[in-house]
Design a protein around this motif. Sequence first.
Motif, PDB file in Angstrom:
ATOM      1  N   ALA A   1       0.842  -1.205   0.000  1.00 14.89           N
ATOM      2  CA  ALA A   1       0.000   0.000   0.000  1.00 14.89           C
ATOM      3  C   ALA A   1       0.870   1.245   0.000  1.00 14.89           C
ATOM      4  CB  ALA A   1      -0.926  -0.014   1.210  1.00 14.89           C
TER       5      ALA A   1
ATOM      6  N   LEU B   1       2.384   1.688  -3.445  1.00 18.50           N
ATOM      7  CA  LEU B   1       1.404   2.247  -4.386  1.00 18.50           C
ATOM      8  C   LEU B   1       1.260   3.757  -4.176  1.00 18.50           C
ATOM      9  CD1 LEU B   1      -1.398  -0.472  -4.390  1.00 18.50           C
ATOM     10  CD2 LEU B   1      -0.069   0.281  -6.362  1.00 18.50           C
TER      11      LEU B   1
ATOM     12  N   TRP C   1      -6.578  -0.591  -1.923  1.00 17.19           N
ATOM     13  CA  TRP C   1      -5.778  -1.812  -1.933  1.00 17.19           C
ATOM     14  C   TRP C   1      -5.817  -2.487  -0.553  1.00 17.19           C
ATOM     15  CZ3 TRP C   1      -3.158  -5.754  -3.841  1.00 17.19           C
ATOM     16  CH2 TRP C   1      -2.174  -6.361  -3.058  1.00 17.19           C
TER      17      TRP C   1
END
Length: 436
Positions: A20, A23, A52
């Motif tokens: 996460a 990202l 996510w």
Amino acid sequence: MVLGAGVMGVAVYGLVGAMAAALHALFLLLLPRMGVPLPLANLIGFLVASLWSYGAHARFSFRRQTRGRAFPRRWLLCQLGLNVALSLLLPWLLAPWARWWPVVLLLVFTPTAVNYAVWSLAARQVARNLQPLGPPPAHHADDLGLDPAINRAIFDLADRGLLQSTSLMVGAPAAAEAIAGLRLRPQLTVCLHLVLSEGPPLAPAGQIPLLLDEAGLLKLGFAELLLASLWPFGRCRRLAQQLAIEVVAQLRAFVALTGTTAIHLDGHQHLHLLPVVWRPLMRLPPELRPVWLRTVREAWPAGLPLQAWARCLVSAGWLKWLVLSGLSLQLRPVLRREGIATNASFAGVLFTGRMADRALVACERHLRTRAFRQDGADRTLTKPLLLLHPGLPEQGDLAITIDRRYRQSAPFYASRWRYREYEALGGLEAALVDLG
């Protein structure tokens, strides 16, 4: 073995969290190069990372609890809200100490710890929802005696074994018909539905002038009774004294009509939860003192579409739930101390008036997956309660026209939702099977 599983779970959680963060960083680096302003790029990266986390933690980190099922959407909103609040508040609160390494660690790891708590609670809720359904709650209908169409719906559902209890309005127009029907159905538990906000009183009008309007009808509203609960002086004190007279009159009428020696009591529009109403009940002689009072302990069910929650928001069902839950929280210790029973849990305020379709199924499932056992620890708790307001008109028009002296209930029963609630309870078991 348990320790190894715990370490593995933390490792998986850490891996999902690291992805996460990756990202978030990726969007933060790439989007500005494409001309996206940095604050917007940061927000987009944060939202993508949160989505996510929402899916991956359910599918991987907490798979043992969720079996791969998604968390209810409210947990995503909770996580987003907490993260935004923490990212704004913590730096502001801790700004004077921002260079200290313990504060830096706190800023870095607090959101991670909060996220873990949020997803752990979400996983526990999903695990409870996946448990086999337990016994059904007691299905309860209010307003018996208000109108023949309401009596028909309640008695038909009771005859089919779908309704276990009901509340009688002793001064209402169809009360005599309701009593005749109750005598034929001894299996149906009946409560006194205390009415203080509309309709004719049972006490002599000269003794309760503060309770009545110009037409001699009851007029007490929630706000006025709340004020009388908080400010027991002057006019509020006199109102409370006159209120006790009307309450006793309705209790005596209920005992005379039903012949009961064990009074169950609730209130029209839940007014019995206000202290100015229930406090006098605690001082009554044994023959008039209730042995059971309804309280509102309602959790928010899972598995509902956003449309249902939007309807709850627009109708202010959440606000009613908040107020009644707070009043019930205050009342429950008193009931326990006085040895008066109450329902262990409840459903029917959040979606009051529209307990049909997915809302009814979700509330039923929620109450069935919370196992209830009456043990020696607390004999004052009875079965969970699910509340409805069904109606069954005779004519093709599904709206019910009730006595105009009940001006607050008239628009409520003019709604076709009364018939929809009647039909929904009849098809509840099939709906539970269809939705798994």
